[in-house]
Write an enzyme that holds these catalytic residues in place. Sequence first.
Site, PDB file in Angstrom:
ATOM      1  N   ASP A  35       0.812  -1.222   0.000  1.00 35.75           N
ATOM      2  CA  ASP A  35       0.000   0.000   0.000  1.00 35.75           C
ATOM      3  C   ASP A  35       0.852   1.282   0.000  1.00 35.75           C
ATOM      4  O   ASP A  35       1.606   1.536   0.941  1.00 35.75           O
ATOM      5  CB  ASP A  35      -0.909   0.038   1.237  1.00 35.75           C
ATOM      6  CG  ASP A  35      -1.798  -1.193   1.379  1.00 35.75           C
ATOM      7  OD1 ASP A  35      -1.399  -2.287   0.936  1.00 35.75           O
ATOM      8  OD2 ASP A  35      -2.884  -1.052   1.960  1.00 35.75           O
ATOM      9  N   GLU A  62      -4.144   1.895  -2.798  1.00 33.81           N
ATOM     10  CA  GLU A  62      -5.410   2.307  -2.161  1.00 33.81           C
ATOM     11  C   GLU A  62      -5.284   3.518  -1.239  1.00 33.81           C
ATOM     12  O   GLU A  62      -6.289   4.139  -0.911  1.00 33.81           O
ATOM     13  CB  GLU A  62      -6.040   1.135  -1.398  1.00 33.81           C
ATOM     14  CG  GLU A  62      -5.325   0.796  -0.110  1.00 33.81           C
ATOM     15  CD  GLU A  62      -6.254   0.248   0.963  1.00 33.81           C
ATOM     16  OE1 GLU A  62      -7.443   0.021   0.699  1.00 33.81           O
ATOM     17  OE2 GLU A  62      -5.766   0.048   2.087  1.00 33.81           O
ATOM     18  N   ASN A  63      -4.055   3.842  -0.781  1.00 37.17           N
ATOM     19  CA  ASN A  63      -3.879   5.002   0.110  1.00 37.17           C
ATOM     20  C   ASN A  63      -2.999   6.074  -0.523  1.00 37.17           C
ATOM     21  O   ASN A  63      -2.413   6.902   0.175  1.00 37.17           O
ATOM     22  CB  ASN A  63      -3.247   4.563   1.436  1.00 37.17           C
ATOM     23  CG  ASN A  63      -3.954   3.404   2.079  1.00 37.17           C
ATOM     24  OD1 ASN A  63      -3.451   2.284   2.084  1.00 37.17           O
ATOM     25  ND2 ASN A  63      -5.133   3.654   2.599  1.00 37.17           N
ATOM     26  N   ASN A  91     -10.089  -1.684   0.620  1.00 39.16           N
ATOM     27  CA  ASN A  91     -11.264  -1.038   1.206  1.00 39.16           C
ATOM     28  C   ASN A  91     -11.311   0.471   0.965  1.00 39.16           C
ATOM     29  O   ASN A  91     -12.370   1.069   1.029  1.00 39.16           O
ATOM     30  CB  ASN A  91     -11.339  -1.340   2.704  1.00 39.16           C
ATOM     31  CG  ASN A  91     -10.059  -1.011   3.437  1.00 39.16           C
ATOM     32  OD1 ASN A  91      -8.977  -1.446   3.043  1.00 39.16           O
ATOM     33  ND2 ASN A  91     -10.155  -0.234   4.498  1.00 39.16           N
ATOM     34  N   HIS A  92     -10.153   1.096   0.687  1.00 35.72           N
ATOM     35  CA  HIS A  92     -10.145   2.547   0.471  1.00 35.72           C
ATOM     36  C   HIS A  92     -10.292   2.956  -0.994  1.00 35.72           C
ATOM     37  O   HIS A  92     -10.142   4.138  -1.328  1.00 35.72           O
ATOM     38  CB  HIS A  92      -8.842   3.152   1.022  1.00 35.72           C
ATOM     39  CG  HIS A  92      -8.780   3.154   2.516  1.00 35.72           C
ATOM     40  ND1 HIS A  92      -9.598   3.939   3.300  1.00 35.72           N
ATOM     41  CD2 HIS A  92      -8.012   2.450   3.389  1.00 35.72           C
ATOM     42  CE1 HIS A  92      -9.332   3.732   4.584  1.00 35.72           C
ATOM     43  NE2 HIS A  92      -8.369   2.827   4.657  1.00 35.72           N
TER      44      HIS A  92
HETATM   45 FE   LIG Z   1      -3.943   0.371   2.995  1.00 31.18          FE
HETATM   46 FE   LIG Z   2      -6.863  -1.358   3.314  1.00 26.63          FE
END
Ligand SMILES: [Fe+2]
Ligand SMILES: [Fe+2]
Length: 276
Positions: A8, A39-40, A67-68
Amino acid sequence: MRILFLGDVVGRPGRVAVIEQLPGLRQRYGLDFVVVNGENAAGGFGITEPILNELLDAGADVVTTGNHVFDQREALVFIERHDRLLRPLNFPPGTPGKGAGLFRAKTGADVLVVNAQGRVFMADLDDPFRAVERELEACALKAGADAILIDFHAEATSEKEALAHFVDGRATAVIGTHTHVPTADEQILTKGTGYISDAGMCGDFDSVLGMDKEEPLQRFLTKIPTGRFSPSSGEATLCGVAIEVDDRTGLARAIAPLRLGGRLSQTEPAFFLAES
Ligand SMILES: [Fe+2]
Ligand SMILES: [Fe+2]
Protein backbone atom coordinates in the site's frame (compact mmCIF):
# COMPACT_ATOMS: atom_id res chain seq x y z
CA MET A 1 9.93 -14.29 -14.93
CA ARG A 2 10.68 -11.70 -12.28
CA ILE A 3 7.80 -10.01 -10.50
CA LEU A 4 7.81 -7.23 -7.92
CA PHE A 5 4.80 -6.40 -5.77
CA LEU A 6 4.78 -3.17 -3.74
CA GLY A 7 2.51 -2.77 -0.70
CA ASP A 8 0.00 0.00 0.00
CA VAL A 9 1.38 3.37 -1.14
CA VAL A 10 0.58 5.92 1.58
CA GLY A 11 0.39 9.59 0.60
CA ARG A 12 3.06 11.73 -0.95
CA PRO A 13 6.08 10.10 0.76
CA GLY A 14 4.97 6.70 -0.55
CA ARG A 15 4.33 8.06 -4.04
CA VAL A 16 7.69 9.82 -4.14
CA ALA A 17 9.46 6.60 -3.12
CA VAL A 18 7.71 4.59 -5.82
CA ILE A 19 8.06 7.18 -8.57
CA GLU A 20 11.73 7.86 -7.82
CA GLN A 21 12.83 4.27 -7.29
CA LEU A 22 10.66 1.99 -9.41
CA PRO A 23 12.21 2.85 -12.79
CA GLY A 24 15.68 2.05 -11.39
CA LEU A 25 14.46 -1.14 -9.73
CA ARG A 26 12.95 -2.36 -12.99
CA GLN A 27 16.42 -2.01 -14.50
CA ARG A 28 18.45 -3.24 -11.53
CA TYR A 29 16.41 -6.42 -11.02
CA GLY A 30 15.42 -6.99 -14.64
CA LEU A 31 11.75 -6.93 -13.64
CA ASP A 32 9.20 -8.35 -16.04
CA PHE A 33 6.03 -7.39 -14.19
CA VAL A 34 5.18 -4.98 -11.37
CA VAL A 35 2.04 -4.65 -9.25
CA VAL A 36 1.53 -1.75 -6.82
CA ASN A 37 -1.27 -1.45 -4.26
CA GLY A 38 -2.42 2.18 -4.52
CA GLU A 39 -5.41 2.31 -2.16
CA ASN A 40 -3.88 5.00 0.11
CA ALA A 41 -1.94 6.92 -2.52
CA ALA A 42 -4.06 10.12 -2.42
CA GLY A 43 -3.44 11.77 0.97
CA GLY A 44 -3.79 8.35 2.59
CA PHE A 45 -7.31 7.81 1.26
CA GLY A 46 -7.99 6.32 -2.15
CA ILE A 47 -6.49 7.24 -5.48
CA THR A 48 -6.99 9.95 -8.10
CA GLU A 49 -6.60 9.58 -11.85
CA PRO A 50 -3.40 11.71 -12.05
CA ILE A 51 -1.84 9.63 -9.25
CA LEU A 52 -2.86 6.40 -10.98
CA ASN A 53 -1.17 7.65 -14.14
CA GLU A 54 1.98 8.60 -12.19
CA LEU A 55 2.24 5.08 -10.75
CA LEU A 56 1.70 3.52 -14.18
CA ASP A 57 4.25 5.86 -15.77
CA ALA A 58 6.80 4.94 -13.07
CA GLY A 59 6.59 1.30 -14.11
CA ALA A 60 3.59 -0.30 -12.43
CA ASP A 61 1.85 -2.71 -14.80
CA VAL A 62 -1.20 -2.97 -12.56
CA VAL A 63 -2.47 -0.97 -9.56
CA THR A 64 -4.53 -2.91 -7.03
CA THR A 65 -6.56 -1.45 -4.17
CA GLY A 66 -8.72 -2.46 -1.21
CA ASN A 67 -11.26 -1.04 1.21
CA HIS A 68 -10.15 2.55 0.47
CA VAL A 69 -10.52 2.27 -3.32
CA PHE A 70 -13.43 4.74 -3.58
CA ASP A 71 -12.41 7.20 -0.83
CA GLN A 72 -11.80 9.68 -3.66
CA ARG A 73 -15.26 9.47 -5.19
CA GLU A 74 -14.00 10.33 -8.69
CA ALA A 75 -12.57 6.79 -8.72
CA LEU A 76 -16.14 5.49 -9.13
CA VAL A 77 -16.04 7.08 -12.59
CA PHE A 78 -12.44 6.85 -13.80
CA ILE A 79 -11.98 3.21 -12.74
CA GLU A 80 -14.24 2.31 -15.67
CA ARG A 81 -11.77 3.71 -18.21
CA HIS A 82 -8.63 2.22 -16.66
CA ASP A 83 -8.02 -1.45 -17.35
CA ARG A 84 -4.94 -1.45 -15.13
CA LEU A 85 -6.72 -0.31 -11.96
CA LEU A 86 -8.37 -3.11 -9.98
CA ARG A 87 -10.72 -3.02 -6.99
CA PRO A 88 -11.60 -6.01 -4.80
CA LEU A 89 -13.38 -8.69 -6.79
CA ASN A 90 -15.92 -9.50 -4.09
CA PHE A 91 -17.55 -6.04 -3.83
CA PRO A 92 -21.31 -6.25 -4.45
CA PRO A 93 -22.54 -6.88 -8.01
CA GLY A 94 -22.81 -3.59 -9.89
CA THR A 95 -19.79 -1.95 -8.23
CA PRO A 96 -17.83 0.03 -10.85
CA GLY A 97 -14.54 -1.41 -12.05
CA LYS A 98 -13.30 -4.97 -12.02
CA GLY A 99 -11.43 -7.21 -9.62
CA ALA A 100 -9.25 -9.22 -11.97
CA GLY A 101 -7.55 -8.90 -15.32
CA LEU A 102 -5.11 -10.62 -17.64
CA PHE A 103 -2.02 -8.52 -18.39
CA ARG A 104 1.02 -8.95 -20.62
CA ALA A 105 4.43 -9.09 -18.89
CA LYS A 106 7.66 -7.90 -20.50
CA THR A 107 8.49 -11.52 -21.35
CA GLY A 108 5.24 -11.81 -23.31
CA ALA A 109 3.71 -14.00 -20.60
CA ASP A 110 0.08 -13.47 -19.62
CA VAL A 111 -0.30 -12.66 -15.92
CA LEU A 112 -3.68 -12.90 -14.23
CA VAL A 113 -3.91 -10.41 -11.36
CA VAL A 114 -6.73 -10.91 -8.87
CA ASN A 115 -7.58 -8.40 -6.13
CA ALA A 116 -9.78 -9.76 -3.32
CA GLN A 117 -10.71 -8.45 0.11
CA GLY A 118 -11.09 -10.31 3.40
CA ARG A 119 -14.17 -10.23 5.64
CA VAL A 120 -12.72 -10.79 9.12
CA PHE A 121 -12.73 -7.44 11.01
CA MET A 122 -13.69 -5.76 7.72
CA ALA A 123 -16.85 -5.02 5.72
CA ASP A 124 -19.01 -8.08 4.98
CA LEU A 125 -18.38 -8.35 1.28
CA ASP A 126 -19.19 -11.42 -0.80
CA ASP A 127 -17.21 -14.58 -0.03
CA PRO A 128 -13.61 -13.97 -1.21
CA PHE A 129 -12.86 -17.71 -1.38
CA ARG A 130 -15.66 -18.42 -3.87
CA ALA A 131 -14.90 -15.22 -5.79
CA VAL A 132 -11.24 -16.23 -6.22
CA GLU A 133 -12.28 -19.78 -7.08
CA ARG A 134 -14.43 -18.50 -9.95
CA GLU A 135 -11.47 -16.56 -11.37
CA LEU A 136 -9.17 -19.58 -11.16
CA GLU A 137 -11.78 -21.74 -12.87
CA ALA A 138 -12.22 -19.21 -15.68
CA CYS A 139 -8.47 -18.69 -16.17
CA ALA A 140 -6.43 -21.55 -14.74
CA LEU A 141 -2.66 -21.52 -14.32
CA LYS A 142 -0.90 -22.69 -17.51
CA ALA A 143 -4.26 -22.98 -19.31
CA GLY A 144 -5.42 -19.34 -19.35
CA ALA A 145 -2.49 -17.62 -17.62
CA ASP A 146 1.28 -18.10 -17.39
CA ALA A 147 1.29 -16.69 -13.85
CA ILE A 148 -1.41 -15.76 -11.34
CA LEU A 149 -0.93 -13.13 -8.63
CA ILE A 150 -3.52 -12.63 -5.91
CA ASP A 151 -3.49 -9.44 -3.81
CA PHE A 152 -5.53 -10.49 -0.77
CA HIS A 153 -6.39 -7.28 1.04
CA ALA A 154 -7.31 -8.45 4.51
CA GLU A 155 -6.91 -7.72 8.20
CA ALA A 156 -6.70 -11.21 9.72
CA THR A 157 -3.60 -13.30 9.11
CA SER A 158 -5.75 -16.44 9.61
CA GLU A 159 -7.96 -15.53 6.67
CA LYS A 160 -4.90 -14.74 4.54
CA GLU A 161 -3.18 -18.06 5.33
CA ALA A 162 -6.41 -19.98 4.71
CA LEU A 163 -6.94 -18.37 1.30
CA ALA A 164 -3.33 -19.07 0.35
CA HIS A 165 -3.71 -22.77 1.20
CA PHE A 166 -7.04 -22.79 -0.68
CA VAL A 167 -5.25 -21.82 -3.91
CA ASP A 168 -1.93 -23.58 -3.23
CA GLY A 169 -0.62 -25.09 -6.45
CA ARG A 170 -3.13 -23.08 -8.51
CA ALA A 171 -1.63 -19.58 -8.25
CA THR A 172 1.90 -18.21 -8.48
CA ALA A 173 1.61 -16.17 -5.30
CA VAL A 174 -0.78 -14.80 -2.72
CA ILE A 175 0.41 -11.45 -1.38
CA GLY A 176 -1.33 -9.98 1.65
CA THR A 177 -1.94 -6.24 1.87
CA HIS A 178 -3.91 -3.79 4.08
CA THR A 179 -2.18 -3.98 7.48
CA HIS A 180 0.70 -1.76 6.26
CA VAL A 181 3.14 -3.77 8.41
CA PRO A 182 5.45 -6.20 6.56
CA THR A 183 5.47 -9.74 7.91
CA ALA A 184 8.45 -12.13 8.04
CA ASP A 185 6.60 -15.29 6.95
CA GLU A 186 7.40 -15.33 3.23
CA GLN A 187 7.47 -18.93 2.04
CA ILE A 188 6.62 -21.28 -0.79
CA LEU A 189 3.66 -23.44 0.24
CA THR A 190 3.75 -27.23 -0.21
CA LYS A 191 2.20 -27.21 -3.69
CA GLY A 192 4.29 -24.31 -4.99
CA THR A 193 2.39 -21.07 -4.33
CA GLY A 194 4.45 -18.20 -2.93
CA TYR A 195 2.96 -16.50 0.11
CA ILE A 196 3.42 -13.62 2.53
CA SER A 197 0.83 -12.40 5.03
CA ASP A 198 1.56 -8.75 4.35
CA ALA A 199 3.84 -6.92 1.94
CA GLY A 200 3.92 -3.84 4.21
CA MET A 201 3.45 -0.27 2.99
CA CYS A 202 5.33 2.24 0.90
CA GLY A 203 5.15 5.01 3.48
CA ASP A 204 6.83 6.70 6.44
CA PHE A 205 7.22 4.22 9.32
CA ASP A 206 7.68 7.03 11.87
CA SER A 207 3.89 7.01 12.06
CA VAL A 208 0.79 4.98 12.87
CA LEU A 209 0.30 2.92 9.70
CA GLY A 210 1.69 5.75 7.59
CA MET A 211 -0.40 8.47 9.22
CA ASP A 212 0.94 11.31 11.35
CA LYS A 213 1.18 9.95 14.93
CA GLU A 214 -0.68 12.67 16.83
CA GLU A 215 -4.28 12.18 15.72
CA PRO A 216 -4.38 8.37 16.03
CA LEU A 217 -2.76 8.62 19.47
CA GLN A 218 -5.31 11.22 20.63
CA ARG A 219 -8.15 9.02 19.45
CA PHE A 220 -6.80 6.04 21.38
CA LEU A 221 -6.34 8.18 24.49
CA THR A 222 -9.59 10.16 24.44
CA LYS A 223 -11.91 8.56 21.83
CA ILE A 224 -12.51 12.11 20.57
CA PRO A 225 -11.42 13.05 17.03
CA THR A 226 -9.48 16.31 17.14
CA GLY A 227 -8.59 16.56 13.47
CA ARG A 228 -8.09 14.68 10.26
CA PHE A 229 -5.69 11.85 9.58
CA SER A 230 -2.87 12.99 7.31
CA PRO A 231 0.08 11.03 5.95
CA SER A 232 3.29 11.28 7.94
CA SER A 233 5.78 13.28 5.88
CA GLY A 234 9.13 11.58 6.57
CA GLU A 235 11.05 9.47 4.11
CA ALA A 236 9.13 6.36 3.09
CA THR A 237 10.35 2.80 3.17
CA LEU A 238 9.57 1.07 -0.09
CA CYS A 239 8.08 -2.25 1.06
CA GLY A 240 7.31 -5.13 -1.20
CA VAL A 241 7.84 -8.71 -2.23
CA ALA A 242 9.91 -10.17 -5.05
CA ILE A 243 8.85 -13.36 -6.79
CA GLU A 244 10.84 -15.47 -9.22
CA VAL A 245 8.41 -17.49 -11.32
CA ASP A 246 9.20 -20.97 -12.62
CA ASP A 247 8.15 -20.36 -16.22
CA ARG A 248 7.54 -24.05 -16.84
CA THR A 249 4.97 -24.50 -14.05
CA GLY A 250 3.90 -20.92 -13.37
CA LEU A 251 4.51 -21.52 -9.67
CA ALA A 252 6.92 -19.63 -7.42
CA ARG A 253 10.58 -20.59 -7.48
CA ALA A 254 11.60 -18.00 -4.87
CA ILE A 255 10.00 -15.27 -2.78
CA ALA A 256 11.73 -12.59 -0.71
CA PRO A 257 10.92 -9.24 0.88
CA LEU A 258 12.15 -5.87 -0.36
CA ARG A 259 12.60 -2.94 2.01
CA LEU A 260 14.44 0.15 0.78
CA GLY A 261 14.85 3.61 2.33
CA GLY A 262 13.29 5.13 5.42
CA ARG A 263 13.45 3.65 8.90
CA LEU A 264 13.03 -0.11 8.48
CA SER A 265 15.89 -2.57 8.18
CA GLN A 266 16.96 -2.75 4.55
CA THR A 267 16.70 -5.87 2.47
CA GLU A 268 16.87 -6.72 -1.21
CA PRO A 269 15.93 -10.00 -2.93
CA ALA A 270 19.30 -11.76 -3.38
CA PHE A 271 18.01 -13.95 -6.23
CA PHE A 272 17.37 -10.83 -8.33
CA LEU A 273 20.94 -9.65 -7.82
CA ALA A 274 22.67 -12.91 -8.76
CA GLU A 275 23.70 -13.27 -12.40
CA SER A 276 21.12 -15.33 -14.20
FE1 LIG B 1 -3.94 0.37 3.00
FE1 LIG C 1 -6.86 -1.36 3.31
